[in-house]
Scaffold this active site. Structure first.
Site, PDB file in Angstrom:
ATOM      1  N   GLU A  91       0.823  -1.203   0.000  1.00 17.79           N
ATOM      2  CA  GLU A  91       0.000   0.000   0.000  1.00 17.79           C
ATOM      3  C   GLU A  91       0.861   1.259   0.000  1.00 17.79           C
ATOM      4  O   GLU A  91       1.874   1.331   0.687  1.00 17.79           O
ATOM      5  CB  GLU A  91      -0.943   0.006   1.203  1.00 17.79           C
ATOM      6  N   CYS A 154      -7.681  -1.894   7.997  1.00 17.57           N
ATOM      7  CA  CYS A 154      -6.333  -1.951   7.416  1.00 17.57           C
ATOM      8  C   CYS A 154      -5.793  -0.540   7.173  1.00 17.57           C
ATOM      9  O   CYS A 154      -4.654  -0.233   7.519  1.00 17.57           O
ATOM     10  CB  CYS A 154      -6.354  -2.770   6.132  1.00 17.57           C
ATOM     11  N   HIS A 178      -1.240  -5.654   2.205  1.00 10.42           N
ATOM     12  CA  HIS A 178      -2.411  -6.531   2.183  1.00 10.42           C
ATOM     13  C   HIS A 178      -2.016  -7.895   1.624  1.00 10.42           C
ATOM     14  O   HIS A 178      -1.221  -7.969   0.671  1.00 10.42           O
ATOM     15  CB  HIS A 178      -3.500  -5.952   1.279  1.00 10.42           C
TER      16      HIS A 178
END
Length: 246
Positions: A91, A154, A178
């Site tokens: 991310e 998250c 993730h």
């Protein structure tokens, strides 16, 4: 936590977190399992401190603050499972918002709520995202760079860790990856992408090695005293990659 030494060399610390199983989902979350498994492991000159975090905003926020205050890590990598994704997603950005209709494990929903009132609108990951992506692909782990961590727990983990590093003046790398769900936890959803736990594990180890290599290229940071480590200093770090509100 004060720095430790091994044969005269300073050993740096990496906080590795994963979540426990979440509401209305299979009773298995590979990220919490992996964080517990890798707790205490050495990666190069870095010591891994693994911790499983609850899937609830209030409990997770308290857990992250306790971990940062107690450990004062040099780097942090948070993990979360993303059912439906087929690759490890590195991310790139976390946004200052909680917005979800699926309740967390306390049964609570949030809409248009800031993670930290008055905090920056977003933070960019300070992980070495391109070297991590290169390391994953070199290890033949399906991987991608992602520009959305969502607005659930998250994204909350990523934002909270980056904000915690910034307010403590910690220049170390921090961010989020993730991972797909494992096959055994996807049996009730035919056709849903999944990834074997062993492959996820290899990928996270490759990412940790890339983080440790980036840390070795930086000079050791000056550790703050316990009062500062516990949150006594609240100054945004110069150069921390954040996105302020307009």
């Amino acid at each position: 936590m004060s720095p430790s030494f091994h044969r005269g060399a300073m050993v740096r610390s990496i906080l590795l977190t994963g979540y426990n199983p979440y509401r209305n989902a299979p009773d298995y979350n590979p990220t919490g399992v992996l964080a517990r498994e890798l707790d205490g492991r050495r990666i190069g000159k870095a010591h891994i401190h693994g911790a499983e975090v609850p899937v609830a905003v209030e409990d997770a926020g308290s857990a992250f603050r306790r971990l940062l205050n107690r450990m004062n890590p040099d780097a942090a990598l948070a993990m979360g499972v993303a059912p439906g994704r087929s690759r490890l997603s590195v991310e790139r950005v976390a946004v200052n918002v909680l917005d979800f209709s699926v309740p967390d494990n306390r049964g609570r929903r949030y809409r248009d709520r800031p993670i930290r009132k008055g905090g920056p609108a977003a933070y960019f990951s300070t992980l070495p995202v391109r070297p991590i992506l290169t390391a994953l692909r070199k290890a033949r782990i399906p991987a991608e760079l992602s520009d959305t961590a969502g607005t659930y727990l998250c994204n909350f983990a990523m934002y909270t860790l980056l904000d915690g590093f910034a307010t403590r003046g910690n220049p170390g790398p921090a961010g989020f990856i993730h991972v797909p769900q494992v096959p055994d936890a996807s049996l009730d959803r035919p056709g849903q992408p999944s990834m074997e736990y062993a492959t996820i594990r290899r990928g996270i180890l490759a990412a940790l090695r890339a983080i440790e290599a980036a840390m070795r290229r930086r000079p050791p940071r000056r550790r703050p005293d316990r009062a500062v480590a516990a949150g006594g200093l609240h100054l945004p770090m110069a150069g921390r990659r954040r996105v302020d509100r307009p």
